[in-house]
Design an enzyme around this catalytic site. Structure first.
Site, PDB file in Angstrom:
ATOM      1  CD  GLU A   1     120.358 -62.925 -59.070  1.00 41.74           C
ATOM      2  OE1 GLU A   1     119.912 -61.782 -58.862  1.00 41.74           O
ATOM      3  OE2 GLU A   1     120.714 -63.699 -58.175  1.00 41.74           O
TER       4      GLU A   1
HETATM    5  C1  PNW Z   1     119.376 -59.751 -56.220  1.00 40.56           C
HETATM    6  N1  PNW Z   1     120.688 -53.797 -54.302  1.00 40.56           N
HETATM    7  O1  PNW Z   1     119.114 -58.956 -55.140  1.00 40.56           O
HETATM    8  C2  PNW Z   1     119.334 -61.149 -55.636  1.00 40.56           C
HETATM    9  O2  PNW Z   1     120.391 -61.982 -56.015  1.00 40.56           O
HETATM   10  C3  PNW Z   1     118.008 -61.807 -55.768  1.00 40.56           C
HETATM   11  O3  PNW Z   1     117.845 -62.740 -54.727  1.00 40.56           O
HETATM   12  C4  PNW Z   1     116.920 -60.764 -55.804  1.00 40.56           C
HETATM   13  O4  PNW Z   1     115.644 -61.310 -55.731  1.00 40.56           O
HETATM   14  C5  PNW Z   1     117.119 -59.972 -57.093  1.00 40.56           C
HETATM   15  O5  PNW Z   1     118.437 -59.458 -57.175  1.00 40.56           O
HETATM   16  C6  PNW Z   1     116.137 -58.832 -57.281  1.00 40.56           C
HETATM   17  O6  PNW Z   1     116.270 -57.865 -56.286  1.00 40.56           O
HETATM   18  C7  PNW Z   1     119.516 -57.660 -55.023  1.00 40.56           C
HETATM   19  O7  PNW Z   1     120.153 -53.197 -53.363  1.00 40.56           O
HETATM   20  C8  PNW Z   1     118.972 -56.958 -53.959  1.00 40.56           C
HETATM   21  O8  PNW Z   1     121.564 -53.307 -55.012  1.00 40.56           O
HETATM   22  C9  PNW Z   1     119.371 -55.683 -53.717  1.00 40.56           C
HETATM   23  C10 PNW Z   1     120.305 -55.104 -54.543  1.00 40.56           C
HETATM   24  C11 PNW Z   1     120.843 -55.781 -55.610  1.00 40.56           C
HETATM   25  C12 PNW Z   1     120.430 -57.075 -55.848  1.00 40.56           C
END
Ligand code: PNW
Length: 475
Positions: free
Chosen positions: A377
């Protein structure tokens, strides 16, 4: 000496993918025997998501997957990473598989293969069947065994046609946002429970990996996707470096220690000893977790900047980019302060820093020598809007992708074995607690009609995929 490879050209077999997850795109939450997951319950609880938004309809991918696969093929993508909804396959989290649930994923996989797109399955992207949460959820040991059984069922059903498997997506979020700060489902705020959850997610990964291997052809690849934080400190002062070390343990070491080396970092066990006695770590667990892997998935968005907390200022936690909560997702780190990094930011407030991705790849190249890496990602949210002519121009996202893909290419030139890149996300979707307000897609979704329109970044990325080289920034 061989000729220097032009810095923008990627290896011929490099995978150019996009990623999504089940709850964020599928909708159809009550169809074909699916039961609620913790994200259904959480999003339907008032006050938990922006504007009370839910994934009930999401982008209706469950009914529109053919159109979505056609779009990927038209753009030129060569791989697609998606997740399976556990509640569709095993509605109570136990017992035999529901064929109608599996059939959806079989149809999706066959559609991808028919278009020459390589499927990569994530088994768990945060949507635990609610019944398993009612039985204690991830802080409960049995959940790891339930996951292994689910992994076996899916492996049996799809192992003949899907080569790339990922056990868990970002277990850090499941454990520490789900059970620590409570900004993700199931919304619990219990530091000790969050550490037990992390251990049982590790165990689930290990048991799940063994289960997959026992039912799948040996040629298939099993990996895990970690949100491997790039931790930076405001200074080289020993107190700040100690703060950085602590957050690195809590973000990275807590997972890659047991998974890649078969042990938890000693410093992590010490720092968390006021919170848990680690009696949930049983004999044999570390061996079960430490399974040989075929690849490692890295998810990267932005670096994390910390210092020692000079005055125990709880408000600095609000700068850590993990959503608003009075509870920290970092157990035992009350002496650490989080800081905004300087420079340009995306719509999430996350600073843009491609050097962090290069650093991350080089770190795992050193720490896990010989293990192929994938960026599973990477991407950015922007406030995209269609022009009057209906087109969606997102030059900021093109610049973000160009910067980060260039960092990947530099890492390859520096000796890293990066085999592919999955843009987050294929299309705009349900961004968890932020609801539909944050658009990460390369494809724009009009939420009134659910019509899909490729943004200019999707066309740019598609050209990169077709040529194996980064097109210039100008669209
Ligand atoms: C990731 N943080 O989420 C996920 O794998 C996805 O489903 C999501 O849509 C994408 O990144 C964008 O946010 C995260 O708080 C959510 O560090 C929160 C965090 C990191 C990744």
């Amino acid at each position: 000496m061989s000729e220097p490879v032009p810095s923008v050209t990627f290896p011929p077999a490099f995978l150019w993918g996009a990623a999504t997850s089940a709850y964020q795109i599928e909708g159809a939450v009550r169809e074909d025997g699916r039961t609620p997951s913790i994200w259904d319950t959480f999003s339907h609880t008032p006050g938990k998501t922006a504007a009370g938004e839910t994934g009930d309809i999401a982008v209706d991918h469950y009914h529109r997957y053919r159109e979505d696969v056609a779009l990927m093929a038209e753009l030129g993508l060569t791989a697609y990473r998606f997740s399976i909804s556990w509640s569709r396959v095993q509605p109570t989290g136990r017992g035999p598989a529901v064929q109608r649930g599996l059939d959806f994923y079989r149809r999706l996989v066959d559609e991808l293969l028919a278009h020459g797109i390589k499927p990569a399955i994530t088994l768990y992207h945060w949507d635990l069947p609610q019944e398993l949460e009612d039985a204690g959820g991830w802080p409960e040991r049995d959940t790891a065994f339930r996951f292994a059984e689910y992994a076996r069922l899916v492996g049996e059903a799809l192992g003949d046609r899907v080569e790339q498997w990922i056990t868990l997506n970002e277990p850090w979020c499941s454990a520490f946002l789900g059970y620590g700060s409570g900004v993700h489902a199931p919304g619990r705020t219990d530091a000790a429970a969050s550490l037990r959850a992390a251990h049982h997610l590790n165990l689930a990964h290990g048991l799940g990996t063994s289960a997959l291997r026992s039912v799948m052809p040996a040629r298939n690849s099993v990996a895990v996707s970690l949100n491997s934080a790039v931790v930076r400190t405001v200074s080289q002062d020993p107190a700040d470096l100690a703060a950085g070390r602590k957050i690195d343990d809590l973000a990275n070491g807590v997972f890659h220690g047991p998974m890649l080396r078969g042990s938890y970092p000693r410093t992590l066990l010490e720092a968390t000893s006021p919170i848990t006695d680690w009696s949930h770590l049983r004999d044999g667990d570390l061996e079960a977790i430490h399974q040989p892997l075929d690849a490692l998935g890295l998810n990267y968005y932005t670096p994390t900047l910390v210092s020692a907390a000079s005055s125990a200022d709880a408000s600095t936690r609000r700068a850590d980019g993990h959503g608003l909560s009075d509870h920290s997702p970092w157990p035992g780190a009350d002496d650490v302060a989080f800081h905004h990094t300087s420079g340009e930011r995306t719509e999430m407030g996350w600073s843009i820093d491609p050097t962090g991705l290069h650093e991350l790849i080089m770190r795992y190249t050193r720490e896990a020598p010989g293990l192929p890496l994938y960026v599973t990602e990477n991407g950015a949210a922007y406030d995209d809007k269609p022009d009057p002519d209906g087109r969606v121009h997102d030059p900021e996202r093109i610049a973000y992708l160009h910067g980060h893909l260039s960092a990947v290419r530099r890492a390859i030139a520096d000796g890293a074995d990066v085999r592919g890149y999955f843009l987050w996300s294929l299309m705009d979707n349900f961004e968890w607690a932020y609801g539909y307000g944050k658009r990460f897609g390369a494809v724009y979704v009009d939420y009134a009609t659910l019509a899909r329109t490729p943004k200019s970044s999707a066309r740019w990325y598609g050209r990169a995929a077709r040529t194996g080289a980064l097109p210039p920034l100008e669209d």
